[in-house]
Design an enzyme around this catalytic site. Structure first.
Site, PDB file in Angstrom:
ATOM      1  N   ILE A  29       0.830  -1.201   0.000  1.00  0.00           N
ATOM      2  CA  ILE A  29       0.000   0.000   0.000  1.00  0.00           C
ATOM      3  C   ILE A  29       0.866   1.253   0.000  1.00  0.00           C
ATOM      4  O   ILE A  29       0.581   2.222  -0.715  1.00  0.00           O
ATOM      5  CB  ILE A  29      -0.954  -0.023   1.211  1.00  0.00           C
ATOM      6  CG1 ILE A  29      -2.025  -1.102   1.005  1.00  0.00           C
ATOM      7  CG2 ILE A  29      -1.608   1.335   1.431  1.00  0.00           C
ATOM      8  CD1 ILE A  29      -2.933  -1.321   2.195  1.00  0.00           C
ATOM      9  N   GLU A  30       1.953   1.255   0.785  1.00  0.00           N
ATOM     10  CA  GLU A  30       2.772   2.464   0.869  1.00  0.00           C
ATOM     11  C   GLU A  30       3.502   2.777  -0.431  1.00  0.00           C
ATOM     12  O   GLU A  30       4.008   3.891  -0.616  1.00  0.00           O
ATOM     13  CB  GLU A  30       3.777   2.377   2.025  1.00  0.00           C
ATOM     14  CG  GLU A  30       4.798   1.268   1.912  1.00  0.00           C
ATOM     15  CD  GLU A  30       4.371  -0.014   2.599  1.00  0.00           C
ATOM     16  OE1 GLU A  30       5.246  -0.873   2.837  1.00  0.00           O
ATOM     17  OE2 GLU A  30       3.162  -0.169   2.889  1.00  0.00           O
ATOM     18  N   ASP A  77      -4.586   2.359   6.491  1.00  0.00           N
ATOM     19  CA  ASP A  77      -3.928   1.688   7.615  1.00  0.00           C
ATOM     20  C   ASP A  77      -4.939   0.729   8.214  1.00  0.00           C
ATOM     21  O   ASP A  77      -5.995   1.143   8.688  1.00  0.00           O
ATOM     22  CB  ASP A  77      -3.487   2.740   8.644  1.00  0.00           C
ATOM     23  CG  ASP A  77      -3.184   2.149  10.018  1.00  0.00           C
ATOM     24  OD1 ASP A  77      -2.832   0.956  10.090  1.00  0.00           O
ATOM     25  OD2 ASP A  77      -3.306   2.891  11.015  1.00  0.00           O
ATOM     26  N   ASN A 103      -5.881  -0.979  14.430  1.00  0.00           N
ATOM     27  CA  ASN A 103      -6.537  -1.413  15.650  1.00  0.00           C
ATOM     28  C   ASN A 103      -7.398  -0.251  16.130  1.00  0.00           C
ATOM     29  O   ASN A 103      -7.132   0.906  15.782  1.00  0.00           O
ATOM     30  CB  ASN A 103      -5.477  -1.763  16.695  1.00  0.00           C
ATOM     31  CG  ASN A 103      -6.051  -2.410  17.937  1.00  0.00           C
ATOM     32  OD1 ASN A 103      -6.650  -1.747  18.777  1.00  0.00           O
ATOM     33  ND2 ASN A 103      -5.859  -3.710  18.064  1.00  0.00           N
ATOM     34  N   GLN A 121       0.435  -5.245   9.452  1.00  0.00           N
ATOM     35  CA  GLN A 121       0.379  -4.106   8.530  1.00  0.00           C
ATOM     36  C   GLN A 121       0.488  -2.752   9.223  1.00  0.00           C
ATOM     37  O   GLN A 121       1.306  -1.910   8.847  1.00  0.00           O
ATOM     38  CB  GLN A 121      -0.908  -4.179   7.695  1.00  0.00           C
ATOM     39  CG  GLN A 121      -0.897  -3.269   6.474  1.00  0.00           C
ATOM     40  CD  GLN A 121      -1.695  -1.983   6.674  1.00  0.00           C
ATOM     41  OE1 GLN A 121      -2.142  -1.674   7.773  1.00  0.00           O
ATOM     42  NE2 GLN A 121      -1.870  -1.227   5.597  1.00  0.00           N
ATOM     43  N   GLU A 122      -0.332  -2.517  10.243  1.00  0.00           N
ATOM     44  CA  GLU A 122      -0.303  -1.206  10.898  1.00  0.00           C
ATOM     45  C   GLU A 122       1.024  -0.967  11.603  1.00  0.00           C
ATOM     46  O   GLU A 122       1.630   0.109  11.482  1.00  0.00           O
ATOM     47  CB  GLU A 122      -1.448  -1.085  11.905  1.00  0.00           C
ATOM     48  CG  GLU A 122      -1.453   0.261  12.618  1.00  0.00           C
ATOM     49  CD  GLU A 122      -2.660   0.472  13.509  1.00  0.00           C
ATOM     50  OE1 GLU A 122      -3.168   1.607  13.548  1.00  0.00           O
ATOM     51  OE2 GLU A 122      -3.104  -0.497  14.164  1.00  0.00           O
ATOM     52  N   GLU A 123       1.485  -1.962  12.345  1.00  0.00           N
ATOM     53  CA  GLU A 123       2.725  -1.784  13.103  1.00  0.00           C
ATOM     54  C   GLU A 123       3.927  -1.571  12.179  1.00  0.00           C
ATOM     55  O   GLU A 123       4.824  -0.777  12.488  1.00  0.00           O
ATOM     56  CB  GLU A 123       2.962  -2.994  14.010  1.00  0.00           C
ATOM     57  CG  GLU A 123       1.978  -3.113  15.167  1.00  0.00           C
ATOM     58  CD  GLU A 123       0.714  -3.884  14.810  1.00  0.00           C
ATOM     59  OE1 GLU A 123      -0.113  -4.133  15.699  1.00  0.00           O
ATOM     60  OE2 GLU A 123       0.553  -4.235  13.621  1.00  0.00           O
ATOM     61  N   TYR A 144       7.120  -9.825   6.583  1.00  0.00           N
ATOM     62  CA  TYR A 144       5.850  -9.488   7.236  1.00  0.00           C
ATOM     63  C   TYR A 144       5.736 -10.343   8.487  1.00  0.00           C
ATOM     64  O   TYR A 144       6.131 -11.515   8.493  1.00  0.00           O
ATOM     65  CB  TYR A 144       4.692  -9.788   6.276  1.00  0.00           C
ATOM     66  CG  TYR A 144       3.342  -9.270   6.714  1.00  0.00           C
ATOM     67  CD1 TYR A 144       2.980  -7.949   6.484  1.00  0.00           C
ATOM     68  CD2 TYR A 144       2.426 -10.105   7.353  1.00  0.00           C
ATOM     69  CE1 TYR A 144       1.741  -7.466   6.865  1.00  0.00           C
ATOM     70  CE2 TYR A 144       1.178  -9.637   7.739  1.00  0.00           C
ATOM     71  CZ  TYR A 144       0.843  -8.316   7.491  1.00  0.00           C
ATOM     72  OH  TYR A 144      -0.387  -7.838   7.876  1.00  0.00           O
ATOM     73  N   GLY A 184      -8.788  -6.207   7.496  1.00  0.00           N
ATOM     74  CA  GLY A 184      -9.431  -7.036   8.511  1.00  0.00           C
ATOM     75  C   GLY A 184      -9.548  -8.501   8.144  1.00  0.00           C
ATOM     76  O   GLY A 184     -10.348  -9.228   8.742  1.00  0.00           O
ATOM     77  N   CYS A 185      -8.743  -8.961   7.174  1.00  0.00           N
ATOM     78  CA  CYS A 185      -8.887 -10.337   6.678  1.00  0.00           C
ATOM     79  C   CYS A 185      -7.740 -11.252   7.095  1.00  0.00           C
ATOM     80  O   CYS A 185      -7.619 -12.364   6.587  1.00  0.00           O
ATOM     81  CB  CYS A 185      -9.010 -10.329   5.156  1.00  0.00           C
ATOM     82  SG  CYS A 185     -10.462  -9.455   4.561  1.00  0.00           S
ATOM     83  N   GLY A 186      -6.915 -10.791   8.005  1.00  0.00           N
ATOM     84  CA  GLY A 186      -5.852 -11.641   8.522  1.00  0.00           C
ATOM     85  C   GLY A 186      -6.220 -12.144   9.898  1.00  0.00           C
ATOM     86  O   GLY A 186      -7.091 -12.999  10.064  1.00  0.00           O
TER      87      GLY A 186
END
Length: 478
Positions: A318-319, A328, A331, A345-347, A386, A462-464
Protein backbone atom coordinates in the site's frame (compact mmCIF):
# COMPACT_ATOMS: atom_id res chain seq x y z
CA UNK A 1 -3.63 -4.33 -3.39
CA UNK A 2 -6.84 -2.64 -4.50
CA UNK A 3 -6.78 0.91 -5.84
CA UNK A 4 -10.24 2.42 -6.05
CA UNK A 5 -11.51 5.45 -7.92
CA UNK A 6 -13.26 7.14 -5.05
CA UNK A 7 -13.89 10.53 -3.51
CA UNK A 8 -12.27 11.17 -0.16
CA UNK A 9 -12.17 13.61 2.71
CA UNK A 10 -8.66 15.03 2.47
CA UNK A 11 -8.52 17.02 5.69
CA UNK A 12 -7.82 20.08 3.56
CA UNK A 13 -9.65 23.38 3.56
CA UNK A 14 -10.39 24.86 0.12
CA UNK A 15 -9.75 28.34 -1.22
CA UNK A 16 -8.73 30.09 -4.43
CA UNK A 17 -4.95 29.78 -4.28
CA UNK A 18 -2.31 27.88 -6.19
CA UNK A 19 -0.84 24.65 -4.92
CA UNK A 20 2.91 24.58 -4.22
CA UNK A 21 4.83 21.37 -4.84
CA UNK A 22 8.49 20.56 -5.12
CA UNK A 23 9.71 20.88 -8.72
CA UNK A 24 10.32 17.78 -10.86
CA UNK A 25 9.23 15.21 -8.28
CA UNK A 26 5.47 15.52 -8.71
CA UNK A 27 5.10 14.60 -12.38
CA UNK A 28 7.94 12.09 -12.22
CA UNK A 29 6.30 10.23 -9.35
CA UNK A 30 2.88 10.38 -10.96
CA UNK A 31 4.23 9.03 -14.25
CA UNK A 32 6.10 6.28 -12.43
CA UNK A 33 3.00 5.36 -10.42
CA UNK A 34 0.79 5.21 -13.50
CA UNK A 35 3.07 2.67 -15.17
CA UNK A 36 4.40 0.67 -12.22
CA UNK A 37 1.67 -1.96 -12.35
CA UNK A 38 1.35 -2.00 -16.13
CA UNK A 39 4.84 -3.08 -17.09
CA UNK A 40 5.43 -6.14 -19.24
CA UNK A 41 6.21 -8.24 -16.17
CA UNK A 42 3.19 -7.28 -14.08
CA UNK A 43 -0.39 -8.52 -14.30
CA UNK A 44 -3.23 -6.37 -13.07
CA UNK A 45 -6.99 -6.62 -13.22
CA UNK A 46 -9.64 -3.98 -13.72
CA UNK A 47 -9.17 -0.32 -14.50
CA UNK A 48 -5.82 1.06 -15.62
CA UNK A 49 -4.01 2.81 -12.78
CA UNK A 50 -3.52 5.84 -15.03
CA UNK A 51 -7.31 6.29 -15.12
CA UNK A 52 -7.63 6.63 -11.34
CA UNK A 53 -7.28 10.19 -9.96
CA UNK A 54 -3.96 10.77 -8.24
CA UNK A 55 -3.19 13.26 -5.48
CA UNK A 56 0.24 14.07 -6.91
CA UNK A 57 -1.02 14.63 -10.45
CA UNK A 58 -3.95 16.78 -9.29
CA UNK A 59 -3.13 18.15 -5.83
CA UNK A 60 -5.89 19.87 -3.84
CA UNK A 61 -5.96 23.57 -3.14
CA UNK A 62 -5.22 24.66 0.43
CA UNK A 63 -6.10 27.67 2.50
CA UNK A 64 -3.15 29.41 4.10
CA UNK A 65 -2.66 28.41 7.73
CA UNK A 66 -3.47 31.90 9.01
CA UNK A 67 -6.87 31.65 7.33
CA UNK A 68 -7.87 28.53 9.24
CA UNK A 69 -10.24 29.56 12.03
CA UNK A 70 -11.46 26.13 13.06
CA UNK A 71 -11.46 25.96 16.90
CA UNK A 72 -10.99 22.21 16.59
CA UNK A 73 -7.68 22.57 14.73
CA UNK A 74 -4.71 23.22 17.02
CA UNK A 75 -1.45 24.48 15.54
CA UNK A 76 1.83 23.96 17.40
CA UNK A 77 3.58 26.11 14.81
CA UNK A 78 3.23 29.68 13.60
CA UNK A 79 1.50 30.12 10.22
CA UNK A 80 3.85 28.58 7.68
CA UNK A 81 3.86 28.39 3.90
CA UNK A 82 6.22 26.06 2.13
CA UNK A 83 8.46 27.65 -0.49
CA UNK A 84 10.07 25.11 -2.85
CA UNK A 85 12.83 27.61 -3.60
CA UNK A 86 13.77 27.70 0.11
CA UNK A 87 13.29 24.11 1.33
CA UNK A 88 15.50 24.59 4.41
CA UNK A 89 13.17 27.13 5.99
CA UNK A 90 11.74 25.55 9.13
CA UNK A 91 8.41 26.19 10.91
CA UNK A 92 8.67 28.02 14.25
CA UNK A 93 6.90 26.96 17.47
CA UNK A 94 3.58 28.70 18.00
CA UNK A 95 4.87 30.87 20.88
CA UNK A 96 8.33 31.57 19.47
CA UNK A 97 11.67 29.86 19.93
CA UNK A 98 12.13 30.11 23.71
CA UNK A 99 8.63 30.24 25.20
CA UNK A 100 6.55 27.44 26.67
CA UNK A 101 2.87 27.73 27.62
CA UNK A 102 2.05 24.95 30.05
CA UNK A 103 -1.19 23.01 30.41
CA UNK A 104 -1.84 20.17 32.83
CA UNK A 105 -5.43 19.10 32.34
CA UNK A 106 -7.63 16.42 30.81
CA UNK A 107 -7.67 18.05 27.35
CA UNK A 108 -3.93 18.03 26.63
CA UNK A 109 -0.99 15.66 26.60
CA UNK A 110 0.78 15.87 29.94
CA UNK A 111 4.37 16.71 29.04
CA UNK A 112 7.24 15.67 31.33
CA UNK A 113 8.44 19.29 31.61
CA UNK A 114 5.13 20.50 33.08
CA UNK A 115 5.05 22.01 36.55
CA UNK A 116 2.11 19.70 37.19
CA UNK A 117 4.35 16.65 36.85
CA UNK A 118 5.11 15.92 40.50
CA UNK A 119 5.83 12.93 42.71
CA UNK A 120 3.33 11.70 45.27
CA UNK A 121 5.06 13.79 47.92
CA UNK A 122 4.83 16.93 45.77
CA UNK A 123 8.37 17.14 44.33
CA UNK A 124 8.71 18.36 40.74
CA UNK A 125 9.86 15.53 38.48
CA UNK A 126 11.31 17.60 35.62
CA UNK A 127 14.47 18.70 37.52
CA UNK A 128 15.13 15.03 38.30
CA UNK A 129 14.77 14.17 34.60
CA UNK A 130 16.96 17.10 33.56
CA UNK A 131 19.76 16.03 35.89
CA UNK A 132 19.65 12.40 34.74
CA UNK A 133 19.61 13.31 31.04
CA UNK A 134 22.37 15.91 31.44
CA UNK A 135 24.61 13.33 33.11
CA UNK A 136 23.93 10.87 30.32
CA UNK A 137 24.69 13.51 27.68
CA UNK A 138 27.98 14.32 29.35
CA UNK A 139 28.98 10.67 29.10
CA UNK A 140 27.99 10.68 25.42
CA UNK A 141 30.18 13.71 24.79
CA UNK A 142 33.05 12.12 26.75
CA UNK A 143 32.57 8.88 24.78
CA UNK A 144 32.26 6.81 27.95
CA UNK A 145 28.54 6.04 27.77
CA UNK A 146 27.23 2.46 27.87
CA UNK A 147 23.82 0.85 27.44
CA UNK A 148 23.72 0.40 31.20
CA UNK A 149 23.93 4.19 31.54
CA UNK A 150 20.79 4.49 29.40
CA UNK A 151 19.04 2.05 31.72
CA UNK A 152 20.16 4.01 34.78
CA UNK A 153 18.92 7.28 33.25
CA UNK A 154 15.48 5.85 32.50
CA UNK A 155 15.26 4.41 36.01
CA UNK A 156 16.31 7.66 37.69
CA UNK A 157 13.82 9.61 35.57
CA UNK A 158 10.97 7.29 36.53
CA UNK A 159 11.89 6.26 40.06
CA UNK A 160 11.54 2.56 39.26
CA UNK A 161 13.45 -0.36 37.79
CA UNK A 162 13.46 -0.88 34.02
CA UNK A 163 14.49 -3.76 31.80
CA UNK A 164 15.92 -2.81 28.37
CA UNK A 165 17.41 -6.11 27.19
CA UNK A 166 16.10 -5.73 23.63
CA UNK A 167 17.91 -2.42 23.24
CA UNK A 168 20.99 -3.90 24.91
CA UNK A 169 21.11 -6.81 22.48
CA UNK A 170 20.66 -4.52 19.47
CA UNK A 171 23.43 -2.12 20.47
CA UNK A 172 25.94 -4.55 21.96
CA UNK A 173 25.46 -7.63 19.76
CA UNK A 174 23.74 -6.67 16.51
CA UNK A 175 25.29 -3.29 15.75
CA UNK A 176 28.79 -3.19 14.35
CA UNK A 177 31.45 -1.37 16.38
CA UNK A 178 31.03 1.64 14.10
CA UNK A 179 27.22 1.64 14.39
CA UNK A 180 27.47 1.29 18.15
CA UNK A 181 29.84 4.24 18.44
CA UNK A 182 27.70 6.44 16.19
CA UNK A 183 24.60 5.71 18.23
CA UNK A 184 26.11 6.05 21.71
CA UNK A 185 28.35 9.05 21.09
CA UNK A 186 26.40 11.09 18.53
CA UNK A 187 22.78 10.07 17.98
CA UNK A 188 21.99 9.47 21.65
CA UNK A 189 23.39 12.88 22.57
CA UNK A 190 21.09 14.59 20.07
CA UNK A 191 18.11 12.55 21.26
CA UNK A 192 18.80 13.79 24.78
CA UNK A 193 18.82 17.39 23.55
CA UNK A 194 15.47 16.87 21.83
CA UNK A 195 13.98 15.49 25.05
CA UNK A 196 15.50 18.18 27.29
CA UNK A 197 14.09 20.93 25.06
CA UNK A 198 10.61 19.47 24.54
CA UNK A 199 8.98 22.53 26.13
CA UNK A 200 10.56 25.17 23.92
CA UNK A 201 10.49 22.96 20.80
CA UNK A 202 6.75 22.24 21.11
CA UNK A 203 5.76 25.54 22.70
CA UNK A 204 2.73 23.95 24.35
CA UNK A 205 1.31 20.47 24.94
CA UNK A 206 -0.57 18.93 22.00
CA UNK A 207 -4.32 18.57 22.51
CA UNK A 208 -5.87 15.17 23.06
CA UNK A 209 -7.90 14.05 20.04
CA UNK A 210 -10.80 12.63 22.00
CA UNK A 211 -13.46 10.27 20.73
CA UNK A 212 -16.67 11.88 19.49
CA UNK A 213 -14.81 15.05 18.52
CA UNK A 214 -13.60 16.22 15.12
CA UNK A 215 -10.23 17.68 16.06
CA UNK A 216 -6.84 18.12 14.43
CA UNK A 217 -3.32 19.00 15.48
CA UNK A 218 -0.62 20.30 13.14
CA UNK A 219 3.04 20.28 14.17
CA UNK A 220 6.53 20.37 12.69
CA UNK A 221 8.65 17.29 12.13
CA UNK A 222 11.08 18.63 14.72
CA UNK A 223 8.29 18.80 17.30
CA UNK A 224 7.34 15.20 16.50
CA UNK A 225 10.97 14.14 16.96
CA UNK A 226 11.12 15.82 20.37
CA UNK A 227 8.00 13.97 21.53
CA UNK A 228 9.42 10.69 20.21
CA UNK A 229 12.69 11.29 22.06
CA UNK A 230 10.71 11.73 25.28
CA UNK A 231 8.97 8.45 24.50
CA UNK A 232 12.30 6.66 24.03
CA UNK A 233 13.41 7.71 27.53
CA UNK A 234 9.95 6.79 28.91
CA UNK A 235 9.37 10.32 30.23
CA UNK A 236 5.63 10.75 29.73
CA UNK A 237 3.66 10.50 32.98
CA UNK A 238 1.77 7.22 32.87
CA UNK A 239 -1.90 8.05 32.47
CA UNK A 240 -3.73 4.75 32.03
CA UNK A 241 -5.51 5.24 35.34
CA UNK A 242 -6.59 8.68 34.15
CA UNK A 243 -7.14 7.86 30.47
CA UNK A 244 -7.43 4.06 30.01
CA UNK A 245 -8.66 4.59 26.44
CA UNK A 246 -5.25 5.84 25.24
CA UNK A 247 -2.05 3.96 24.53
CA UNK A 248 1.34 5.05 25.87
CA UNK A 249 4.17 6.45 23.75
CA UNK A 250 6.73 5.41 26.35
CA UNK A 251 9.09 2.73 25.00
CA UNK A 252 8.72 0.70 28.21
CA UNK A 253 7.67 -2.54 26.48
CA UNK A 254 9.52 -1.97 23.22
CA UNK A 255 12.89 -1.89 24.99
CA UNK A 256 12.27 -5.13 26.89
CA UNK A 257 13.40 -8.56 25.77
CA UNK A 258 10.92 -10.34 23.54
CA UNK A 259 10.39 -11.70 20.06
CA UNK A 260 13.30 -11.36 17.58
CA UNK A 261 11.37 -8.92 15.39
CA UNK A 262 11.34 -6.38 18.21
CA UNK A 263 15.02 -5.85 17.44
CA UNK A 264 14.11 -5.17 13.81
CA UNK A 265 11.52 -2.61 14.93
CA UNK A 266 14.06 -0.89 17.15
CA UNK A 267 16.52 -0.85 14.25
CA UNK A 268 13.99 1.13 12.22
CA UNK A 269 13.28 3.58 15.03
CA UNK A 270 16.95 4.16 15.85
CA UNK A 271 17.62 4.65 12.16
CA UNK A 272 14.94 7.35 12.18
CA UNK A 273 16.79 9.09 15.02
CA UNK A 274 20.05 8.76 13.08
CA UNK A 275 18.50 10.37 10.02
CA UNK A 276 17.03 13.32 11.89
CA UNK A 277 20.22 13.82 13.91
CA UNK A 278 22.17 14.10 10.65
CA UNK A 279 19.62 16.33 8.92
CA UNK A 280 16.49 17.42 10.75
CA UNK A 281 13.55 17.41 8.29
CA UNK A 282 11.83 20.78 7.95
CA UNK A 283 8.31 19.64 7.13
CA UNK A 284 4.89 19.67 8.74
CA UNK A 285 2.52 16.92 9.94
CA UNK A 286 -1.21 16.91 10.62
CA UNK A 287 -3.14 14.34 12.65
CA UNK A 288 -6.90 14.54 12.34
CA UNK A 289 -9.74 12.69 14.00
CA UNK A 290 -12.98 12.61 12.03
CA UNK A 291 -16.35 11.02 12.60
CA UNK A 292 -20.03 11.19 11.77
CA UNK A 293 -22.91 11.23 14.18
CA UNK A 294 -24.09 7.74 14.98
CA UNK A 295 -27.51 8.41 13.44
CA UNK A 296 -26.10 9.61 10.10
CA UNK A 297 -25.88 6.21 8.41
CA UNK A 298 -26.38 6.54 4.66
CA UNK A 299 -29.49 4.97 3.15
CA UNK A 300 -27.68 2.35 1.12
CA UNK A 301 -30.83 0.88 -0.38
CA UNK A 302 -31.75 4.24 -1.92
CA UNK A 303 -28.33 4.97 -3.38
CA UNK A 304 -28.07 5.32 -7.16
CA UNK A 305 -24.29 5.84 -7.14
CA UNK A 306 -22.51 3.38 -9.48
CA UNK A 307 -19.83 1.05 -8.16
CA UNK A 308 -16.26 2.33 -8.15
CA UNK A 309 -13.60 1.35 -10.65
CA UNK A 310 -10.98 -0.98 -9.20
CA UNK A 311 -7.38 -1.69 -10.15
CA UNK A 312 -6.10 -4.94 -8.60
CA UNK A 313 -2.48 -6.00 -8.39
CA UNK A 314 -0.45 -8.50 -6.37
CA UNK A 315 3.07 -8.41 -4.95
CA UNK A 316 3.19 -4.75 -4.00
CA UNK A 317 2.47 -2.72 -0.88
CA UNK A 318 0.00 0.00 0.00
CA UNK A 319 2.77 2.46 0.87
CA UNK A 320 4.16 2.07 -2.67
CA UNK A 321 0.95 3.50 -4.14
CA UNK A 322 1.96 7.16 -4.15
CA UNK A 323 -0.66 9.83 -4.62
CA UNK A 324 -3.59 7.83 -3.25
CA UNK A 325 -5.26 7.75 0.13
CA UNK A 326 -3.52 4.80 1.79
CA UNK A 327 -5.40 2.63 4.25
CA UNK A 328 -3.93 1.69 7.62
CA UNK A 329 -5.53 -1.58 8.76
CA UNK A 330 -5.81 -0.12 12.22
CA UNK A 331 -6.54 -1.41 15.65
CA UNK A 332 -9.22 0.58 17.45
CA UNK A 333 -6.29 1.78 19.57
CA UNK A 334 -4.23 3.50 16.90
CA UNK A 335 -0.86 1.89 16.34
CA UNK A 336 -2.08 -1.48 17.57
CA UNK A 337 0.83 -3.39 19.08
CA UNK A 338 3.52 -1.14 17.64
CA UNK A 339 4.83 -0.20 21.09
CA UNK A 340 5.13 -3.86 22.00
CA UNK A 341 5.55 -7.02 19.87
CA UNK A 342 2.99 -6.40 17.11
CA UNK A 343 4.42 -6.35 13.59
CA UNK A 344 1.70 -6.71 10.97
CA UNK A 345 0.38 -4.11 8.53
CA UNK A 346 -0.30 -1.21 10.90
CA UNK A 347 2.72 -1.78 13.10
CA UNK A 348 5.04 -2.06 10.09
CA UNK A 349 3.76 1.21 8.65
CA UNK A 350 4.20 3.02 11.96
CA UNK A 351 7.70 1.59 12.32
CA UNK A 352 9.00 2.62 8.89
CA UNK A 353 7.13 5.96 8.98
CA UNK A 354 8.24 6.60 12.53
CA UNK A 355 6.50 9.96 12.96
CA UNK A 356 3.16 8.12 12.90
CA UNK A 357 4.01 6.87 16.38
CA UNK A 358 3.25 10.35 17.72
CA UNK A 359 -0.47 9.71 17.13
CA UNK A 360 -0.36 7.07 19.88
CA UNK A 361 0.25 9.89 22.36
CA UNK A 362 -2.95 11.85 21.82
CA UNK A 363 -5.47 9.73 19.85
CA UNK A 364 -8.14 8.07 21.95
CA UNK A 365 -9.61 4.69 21.03
CA UNK A 366 -11.71 4.89 17.84
CA UNK A 367 -15.46 4.37 17.82
CA UNK A 368 -17.28 2.61 14.95
CA UNK A 369 -18.19 5.97 13.40
CA UNK A 370 -14.65 7.42 13.48
CA UNK A 371 -11.32 7.30 11.68
CA UNK A 372 -7.96 9.06 12.04
CA UNK A 373 -5.93 10.68 9.27
CA UNK A 374 -2.13 10.86 9.37
CA UNK A 375 -0.98 13.49 6.89
CA UNK A 376 2.57 14.20 5.75
CA UNK A 377 4.43 11.46 7.64
CA UNK A 378 7.73 10.59 5.99
CA UNK A 379 9.08 7.09 5.34
CA UNK A 380 12.63 6.60 6.64
CA UNK A 381 13.29 2.86 6.31
CA UNK A 382 12.90 0.18 3.63
CA UNK A 383 11.96 -3.30 4.82
CA UNK A 384 11.23 -6.84 3.75
CA UNK A 385 8.97 -9.56 5.12
CA UNK A 386 5.85 -9.49 7.24
CA UNK A 387 5.07 -10.47 10.82
CA UNK A 388 7.79 -12.83 12.08
CA UNK A 389 9.80 -12.43 8.83
CA UNK A 390 9.95 -8.62 9.08
CA UNK A 391 13.44 -7.19 8.55
CA UNK A 392 14.75 -3.63 8.48
CA UNK A 393 16.66 -3.34 5.21
CA UNK A 394 18.06 0.07 4.35
CA UNK A 395 17.58 3.79 4.57
CA UNK A 396 14.65 5.04 2.50
CA UNK A 397 14.75 8.48 0.88
CA UNK A 398 11.16 9.66 0.62
CA UNK A 399 10.86 11.90 -2.46
CA UNK A 400 7.14 12.54 -2.09
CA UNK A 401 6.49 16.22 -2.94
CA UNK A 402 5.04 18.63 -0.40
CA UNK A 403 1.87 20.68 -0.27
CA UNK A 404 1.82 24.41 0.47
CA UNK A 405 1.77 23.71 4.22
CA UNK A 406 5.04 21.78 3.94
CA UNK A 407 3.45 18.35 4.39
CA UNK A 408 4.42 15.37 2.27
CA UNK A 409 1.58 14.54 -0.12
CA UNK A 410 1.08 11.36 1.85
CA UNK A 411 -2.41 10.67 3.18
CA UNK A 412 -3.03 7.66 5.43
CA UNK A 413 -6.37 6.84 7.04
CA UNK A 414 -6.48 4.60 10.10
CA UNK A 415 -9.69 2.55 10.04
CA UNK A 416 -10.32 -0.38 12.34
CA UNK A 417 -12.20 -3.50 11.29
CA UNK A 418 -14.19 -5.80 13.57
CA UNK A 419 -12.37 -8.76 15.08
CA UNK A 420 -14.55 -11.81 14.41
CA UNK A 421 -13.87 -14.47 16.99
CA UNK A 422 -16.53 -16.47 15.18
CA UNK A 423 -16.09 -15.67 11.44
CA UNK A 424 -19.73 -16.49 10.67
CA UNK A 425 -20.77 -13.34 12.57
CA UNK A 426 -19.50 -11.07 9.80
CA UNK A 427 -22.39 -12.06 7.54
CA UNK A 428 -25.00 -10.56 9.85
CA UNK A 429 -26.66 -7.32 8.76
CA UNK A 430 -25.41 -5.42 11.82
CA UNK A 431 -21.77 -6.38 11.22
CA UNK A 432 -21.94 -5.65 7.50
CA UNK A 433 -23.51 -2.27 8.22
CA UNK A 434 -20.79 -1.48 10.74
CA UNK A 435 -17.98 -2.22 8.27
CA UNK A 436 -19.77 -0.32 5.51
CA UNK A 437 -20.18 2.70 7.74
CA UNK A 438 -16.51 2.60 8.80
CA UNK A 439 -15.49 2.66 5.13
CA UNK A 440 -18.02 5.42 4.41
CA UNK A 441 -16.57 7.60 7.18
CA UNK A 442 -12.98 6.92 6.15
CA UNK A 443 -13.54 7.63 2.44
CA UNK A 444 -16.10 10.42 2.77
CA UNK A 445 -15.91 13.46 0.51
CA UNK A 446 -17.48 16.63 1.95
CA UNK A 447 -19.94 18.64 -0.13
CA UNK A 448 -17.42 21.46 -0.49
CA UNK A 449 -15.18 19.08 -2.46
CA UNK A 450 -17.74 17.31 -4.64
CA UNK A 451 -15.69 18.05 -7.75
CA UNK A 452 -12.52 16.52 -6.35
CA UNK A 453 -11.66 12.84 -6.15
CA UNK A 454 -8.66 10.56 -5.93
CA UNK A 455 -7.88 6.89 -5.56
CA UNK A 456 -7.75 4.81 -2.42
CA UNK A 457 -5.00 2.21 -1.98
CA UNK A 458 -6.13 -0.64 0.22
CA UNK A 459 -6.06 -4.42 0.48
CA UNK A 460 -7.48 -7.26 2.55
CA UNK A 461 -8.65 -5.02 5.39
CA UNK A 462 -9.43 -7.04 8.51
CA UNK A 463 -8.89 -10.34 6.68
CA UNK A 464 -5.85 -11.64 8.52
CA UNK A 465 -5.82 -11.97 12.29
CA UNK A 466 -9.31 -10.41 12.42
CA UNK A 467 -10.77 -13.32 10.38
CA UNK A 468 -12.58 -11.20 7.80
CA UNK A 469 -13.78 -12.53 4.43
CA UNK A 470 -11.85 -10.69 1.71
CA UNK A 471 -14.63 -11.17 -0.84
CA UNK A 472 -17.15 -9.58 1.50
CA UNK A 473 -14.74 -6.76 2.36
CA UNK A 474 -14.20 -6.17 -1.35
CA UNK A 475 -17.91 -5.50 -1.71
CA UNK A 476 -17.65 -3.06 1.22
CA UNK A 477 -15.03 -1.08 -0.69
CA UNK A 478 -17.20 -1.00 -3.79
Amino acid sequence: IFVLNFGNRLCYETTEITMSVEPNFDQDMADEQSTISESANTVYYGTSLADIPNLIRTPPILSDMQDIHDPGHAFLIKPFKYDPSNPDREPEPIHGMEKYMDAWDDDHVRLPCSLGNVTRDGRHIWPIIQKALAQLKQKCDEKTVTVHDIKTTIEESNGMNFEIDCLKQLINKVFSAEERAIFLYTILSKMISLALNVGTICGQPPPLLRKESNRSVTMSQRQASSLLACGFFCLFPESHSRHPTYQSLNFTHLLKRGAPWKIEKLKCILHYFRRISENMPKGVLTFRRFGFLKNSDPKWIESQVPLSNIHMIENTTIEDQHGFLQVDFANEYIGGGVMNEGIVQEEIRFTICTEMLVSVLFCEVMLPNECIYLIGCEQFVAYSGYADTFKAKASFIDKTPKDSWGRKLSQVVAMDAIYFQNPIDQYTISCMNRELFKAYVSFHLPKSMNNFAFGIATGNWGCGAFNGDRHLKGMNYE
